[in-house]
Design a protein around this motif. Structure first.
Motif, PDB file in Angstrom:
ATOM      1  N   ALA A   1     -13.073   3.075   0.506  1.00  0.00           N
ATOM      2  CA  ALA A   1     -13.633   4.364   0.092  1.00  0.00           C
ATOM      3  C   ALA A   1     -13.423   5.424   1.174  1.00  0.00           C
ATOM      4  O   ALA A   1     -13.037   6.560   0.878  1.00  0.00           O
ATOM      5  CB  ALA A   1     -15.124   4.208  -0.214  1.00  0.00           C
ATOM      6  N   VAL A   2     -13.683   5.069   2.419  1.00  0.00           N
ATOM      7  CA  VAL A   2     -13.519   6.020   3.526  1.00  0.00           C
ATOM      8  C   VAL A   2     -12.062   6.431   3.666  1.00  0.00           C
ATOM      9  O   VAL A   2     -11.734   7.625   3.742  1.00  0.00           O
ATOM     10  CB  VAL A   2     -14.035   5.411   4.850  1.00  0.00           C
ATOM     11  CG1 VAL A   2     -13.668   6.310   6.035  1.00  0.00           C
ATOM     12  CG2 VAL A   2     -15.545   5.200   4.791  1.00  0.00           C
ATOM     13  N   PHE A   3     -11.176   5.453   3.691  1.00  0.00           N
ATOM     14  CA  PHE A   3      -9.753   5.750   3.908  1.00  0.00           C
ATOM     15  C   PHE A   3      -9.160   6.530   2.734  1.00  0.00           C
ATOM     16  O   PHE A   3      -8.404   7.490   2.934  1.00  0.00           O
ATOM     17  CB  PHE A   3      -8.977   4.448   4.111  1.00  0.00           C
ATOM     18  CG  PHE A   3      -7.511   4.671   4.395  1.00  0.00           C
ATOM     19  CD1 PHE A   3      -7.103   5.190   5.605  1.00  0.00           C
ATOM     20  CD2 PHE A   3      -6.551   4.363   3.443  1.00  0.00           C
ATOM     21  CE1 PHE A   3      -5.754   5.402   5.872  1.00  0.00           C
ATOM     22  CE2 PHE A   3      -5.209   4.571   3.690  1.00  0.00           C
ATOM     23  CZ  PHE A   3      -4.808   5.091   4.913  1.00  0.00           C
ATOM     24  N   GLY A   4      -9.506   6.129   1.519  1.00  0.00           N
ATOM     25  CA  GLY A   4      -8.982   6.838   0.353  1.00  0.00           C
ATOM     26  C   GLY A   4      -9.400   8.293   0.331  1.00  0.00           C
ATOM     27  O   GLY A   4      -8.601   9.187   0.019  1.00  0.00           O
ATOM     28  N   THR A   5     -10.667   8.549   0.682  1.00  0.00           N
ATOM     29  CA  THR A   5     -11.144   9.928   0.727  1.00  0.00           C
ATOM     30  C   THR A   5     -10.474  10.709   1.840  1.00  0.00           C
ATOM     31  O   THR A   5     -10.170  11.902   1.688  1.00  0.00           O
ATOM     32  CB  THR A   5     -12.670   9.954   0.907  1.00  0.00           C
ATOM     33  OG1 THR A   5     -13.280   9.161  -0.113  1.00  0.00           O
ATOM     34  CG2 THR A   5     -13.202  11.377   0.815  1.00  0.00           C
ATOM     35  N   MET A   6     -10.242  10.058   2.975  1.00  0.00           N
ATOM     36  CA  MET A   6      -9.549  10.718   4.081  1.00  0.00           C
ATOM     37  C   MET A   6      -8.163  11.185   3.668  1.00  0.00           C
ATOM     38  O   MET A   6      -7.752  12.312   3.972  1.00  0.00           O
ATOM     39  CB  MET A   6      -9.423   9.761   5.275  1.00  0.00           C
ATOM     40  CG  MET A   6     -10.654   9.653   6.127  1.00  0.00           C
ATOM     41  SD  MET A   6     -10.329   8.604   7.555  1.00  0.00           S
ATOM     42  CE  MET A   6     -11.903   8.764   8.414  1.00  0.00           C
ATOM     43  N   ILE A   7      -7.448  10.325   2.988  1.00  0.00           N
ATOM     44  CA  ILE A   7      -6.101  10.691   2.541  1.00  0.00           C
ATOM     45  C   ILE A   7      -6.161  11.889   1.609  1.00  0.00           C
ATOM     46  O   ILE A   7      -5.374  12.842   1.725  1.00  0.00           O
ATOM     47  CB  ILE A   7      -5.423   9.498   1.842  1.00  0.00           C
ATOM     48  CG1 ILE A   7      -5.206   8.343   2.838  1.00  0.00           C
ATOM     49  CG2 ILE A   7      -4.091   9.923   1.239  1.00  0.00           C
ATOM     50  CD1 ILE A   7      -4.316   8.691   4.003  1.00  0.00           C
ATOM     51  N   ALA A   8      -7.120  11.872   0.669  1.00  0.00           N
ATOM     52  CA  ALA A   8      -7.262  12.990  -0.262  1.00  0.00           C
ATOM     53  C   ALA A   8      -7.599  14.275   0.479  1.00  0.00           C
ATOM     54  O   ALA A   8      -7.058  15.349   0.175  1.00  0.00           O
ATOM     55  CB  ALA A   8      -8.339  12.666  -1.299  1.00  0.00           C
ATOM     56  N   ASP A   9      -8.500  14.184   1.479  1.00  0.00           N
ATOM     57  CA  ASP A   9      -8.887  15.372   2.246  1.00  0.00           C
ATOM     58  C   ASP A   9      -7.728  15.926   3.054  1.00  0.00           C
ATOM     59  O   ASP A   9      -7.500  17.139   3.093  1.00  0.00           O
ATOM     60  CB  ASP A   9     -10.051  15.026   3.181  1.00  0.00           C
ATOM     61  CG  ASP A   9     -11.366  14.857   2.431  1.00  0.00           C
ATOM     62  OD1 ASP A   9     -11.467  15.356   1.300  1.00  0.00           O
ATOM     63  OD2 ASP A   9     -12.282  14.216   2.983  1.00  0.00           O
ATOM     64  N   VAL A  10      -7.001  15.046   3.721  1.00  0.00           N
ATOM     65  CA  VAL A  10      -5.880  15.498   4.550  1.00  0.00           C
ATOM     66  C   VAL A  10      -4.780  16.101   3.685  1.00  0.00           C
ATOM     67  O   VAL A  10      -4.189  17.131   4.037  1.00  0.00           O
ATOM     68  CB  VAL A  10      -5.326  14.329   5.401  1.00  0.00           C
ATOM     69  CG1 VAL A  10      -4.007  14.718   6.071  1.00  0.00           C
ATOM     70  CG2 VAL A  10      -6.350  13.918   6.451  1.00  0.00           C
ATOM     71  N   LEU A  11      -4.508  15.478   2.554  1.00  0.00           N
ATOM     72  CA  LEU A  11      -3.480  16.021   1.653  1.00  0.00           C
ATOM     73  C   LEU A  11      -3.835  17.425   1.189  1.00  0.00           C
ATOM     74  O   LEU A  11      -2.973  18.297   1.070  1.00  0.00           O
ATOM     75  CB  LEU A  11      -3.305  15.107   0.440  1.00  0.00           C
ATOM     76  CG  LEU A  11      -2.590  13.771   0.685  1.00  0.00           C
ATOM     77  CD1 LEU A  11      -2.571  12.940  -0.594  1.00  0.00           C
ATOM     78  CD2 LEU A  11      -1.169  13.993   1.185  1.00  0.00           C
ATOM     79  N   HIS A  12      -5.129  17.665   0.967  1.00  0.00           N
ATOM     80  CA  HIS A  12      -5.542  18.980   0.476  1.00  0.00           C
ATOM     81  C   HIS A  12      -5.712  19.993   1.613  1.00  0.00           C
ATOM     82  O   HIS A  12      -5.184  21.108   1.542  1.00  0.00           O
ATOM     83  CB  HIS A  12      -6.859  18.863  -0.290  1.00  0.00           C
ATOM     84  CG  HIS A  12      -7.355  20.173  -0.823  1.00  0.00           C
ATOM     85  ND1 HIS A  12      -6.757  20.817  -1.883  1.00  0.00           N
ATOM     86  CD2 HIS A  12      -8.384  20.985  -0.418  1.00  0.00           C
ATOM     87  CE1 HIS A  12      -7.389  21.952  -2.123  1.00  0.00           C
ATOM     88  NE2 HIS A  12      -8.377  22.075  -1.249  1.00  0.00           N
ATOM     89  N   VAL A  13      -6.448  19.594   2.651  1.00  0.00           N
ATOM     90  CA  VAL A  13      -6.788  20.537   3.720  1.00  0.00           C
ATOM     91  C   VAL A  13      -5.606  20.816   4.638  1.00  0.00           C
ATOM     92  O   VAL A  13      -5.337  21.971   4.992  1.00  0.00           O
ATOM     93  CB  VAL A  13      -7.981  19.998   4.543  1.00  0.00           C
ATOM     94  CG1 VAL A  13      -8.282  20.917   5.725  1.00  0.00           C
ATOM     95  CG2 VAL A  13      -9.210  19.852   3.661  1.00  0.00           C
ATOM     96  N   VAL A  14      -4.885  19.777   5.032  1.00  0.00           N
ATOM     97  CA  VAL A  14      -3.798  19.930   6.000  1.00  0.00           C
ATOM     98  C   VAL A  14      -2.466  20.232   5.321  1.00  0.00           C
ATOM     99  O   VAL A  14      -1.760  21.170   5.691  1.00  0.00           O
ATOM    100  CB  VAL A  14      -3.674  18.663   6.884  1.00  0.00           C
ATOM    101  CG1 VAL A  14      -2.524  18.817   7.876  1.00  0.00           C
ATOM    102  CG2 VAL A  14      -4.985  18.403   7.624  1.00  0.00           C
ATOM    103  N   VAL A  15      -2.136  19.441   4.309  1.00  0.00           N
ATOM    104  CA  VAL A  15      -0.838  19.589   3.649  1.00  0.00           C
ATOM    105  C   VAL A  15      -0.870  20.675   2.585  1.00  0.00           C
ATOM    106  O   VAL A  15       0.152  21.302   2.291  1.00  0.00           O
ATOM    107  CB  VAL A  15      -0.381  18.244   3.039  1.00  0.00           C
ATOM    108  CG1 VAL A  15       0.996  18.364   2.407  1.00  0.00           C
ATOM    109  CG2 VAL A  15      -0.381  17.151   4.110  1.00  0.00           C
ATOM    110  N   GLY A  16      -2.052  20.913   2.012  1.00  0.00           N
ATOM    111  CA  GLY A  16      -2.180  21.955   1.002  1.00  0.00           C
ATOM    112  C   GLY A  16      -1.892  21.514  -0.411  1.00  0.00           C
ATOM    113  O   GLY A  16      -1.658  22.340  -1.298  1.00  0.00           O
ATOM    114  N   ILE A  17      -1.920  20.204  -0.663  1.00  0.00           N
ATOM    115  CA  ILE A  17      -1.682  19.699  -2.018  1.00  0.00           C
ATOM    116  C   ILE A  17      -2.912  19.942  -2.876  1.00  0.00           C
ATOM    117  O   ILE A  17      -4.026  19.594  -2.478  1.00  0.00           O
ATOM    118  CB  ILE A  17      -1.345  18.193  -1.976  1.00  0.00           C
ATOM    119  CG1 ILE A  17      -0.014  17.974  -1.244  1.00  0.00           C
ATOM    120  CG2 ILE A  17      -1.277  17.612  -3.383  1.00  0.00           C
ATOM    121  CD1 ILE A  17       0.374  16.521  -1.108  1.00  0.00           C
ATOM    122  N   PRO A  18      -2.773  20.551  -4.043  1.00  0.00           N
ATOM    123  CA  PRO A  18      -3.925  20.839  -4.901  1.00  0.00           C
ATOM    124  C   PRO A  18      -4.634  19.566  -5.354  1.00  0.00           C
ATOM    125  O   PRO A  18      -4.021  18.510  -5.485  1.00  0.00           O
ATOM    126  CB  PRO A  18      -3.302  21.575  -6.096  1.00  0.00           C
ATOM    127  CG  PRO A  18      -1.973  22.054  -5.619  1.00  0.00           C
ATOM    128  CD  PRO A  18      -1.503  21.038  -4.630  1.00  0.00           C
TER     129      PRO A  18
END
Length: 217
Positions: free
Chosen positions: A89-106
């Motif tokens: 749960a922690v890792f999956g959410t981290m990936i989603a956050d980084v993809l959105h916040v850092v990479v800018g993926i919607p």
């Protein structure tokens, strides 16, 4: 005859797997939702308070450790199993956050692979807010149970449908508690994470002692 042989082979393969997972009880769903919510609040705190790449590395190391331990034990042990679920749960959410916040993926894109992002999609992108989003996913969560109990839905389909929905449901609840925006209570991600962790420890401790989640072999 051939069907019987295949069935016996499948049974031999599935038996060790079945011995390493809990019985599906109310406690399973309670701890699963707590784990998903805790993963959301913990990930949000870490990603926004330390270097997000460092957070992902730490999360991945924790995930590898948790999965390795789960694979190593010969049968279901509640602390080991739920440690693995929490780290997923922690890792999956981290990936989603980084993809959105850092990479800018919607969120609309990341939701397809990472279920927790569906909570942000509904609450933020669609402008519904965290509280209403939690209500929407809570209603969606009980639909498979109703379908299985009264409408004759396949048990496996109903289980996985409910399991998948726990991700955005738990995430929406955690965000509603922790975030000051989009109708959230603003208690703080770190405080929410600590309280949820304590709840998980207590719940896992209970099922470990009582063994209410251990199925018959």
């Amino acid at each position: 005859m051939r069907t019987q042989v295949i069935g016996q082979q499948a049974s031999r393969w599935l038996r060790p797997v079945a011995l390493k997972v809990p019985a599906i009880t109310v406690w399973f769903w309670v701890i699963k939702l707590l784990s998903t919510a805790m993963g959301e609040s913990t990930s949000d705190f870490l990603v926004f308070h330390i270097n997000p790449y460092v957070a992902v590395v730490l999360g991945s190391l924790g995930l590898v450790l948790a999965v390795a331990i789960q694979l190593a034990v010969p049968r279901y042990q509640a602390p080991v199993y739920w440690f693995a679920v929490v780290m997923i749960a922690v890792f999956g959410t981290m990936i989603a956050d980084v993809l959105h916040v850092v990479v800018g993926i919607p969120y609309a894109v990341s939701t397809a692979a990472l279920g927790t992002a569906a909570g942000d999609l509904v609450a933020s992108t669609l402008g519904v807010g965290y509280g209403p989003a939690a209500v929407i996913f809570a209603i969606a969560f009980v639909v498979p149970a109703i379908g299985y109990r009264w409408l004759g839905w396949n048990a496996i389909v109903a289980f996985w449908a409910a399991y998948i929905i726990t991700r955005p449901l738990g995430a929406s609840i955690a965000d509603w508690l922790g975030k000051p925006s989009l109708g959230g209570l603003g208690l703080g991600d770190e405080k929410v994470a600590i309280v949820l962790t304590a709840c998980i420890v207590l719940a896992v401790g209970y099922v470990t002692v009582t063994r209410v989640d251990v199925g018959t072999e």
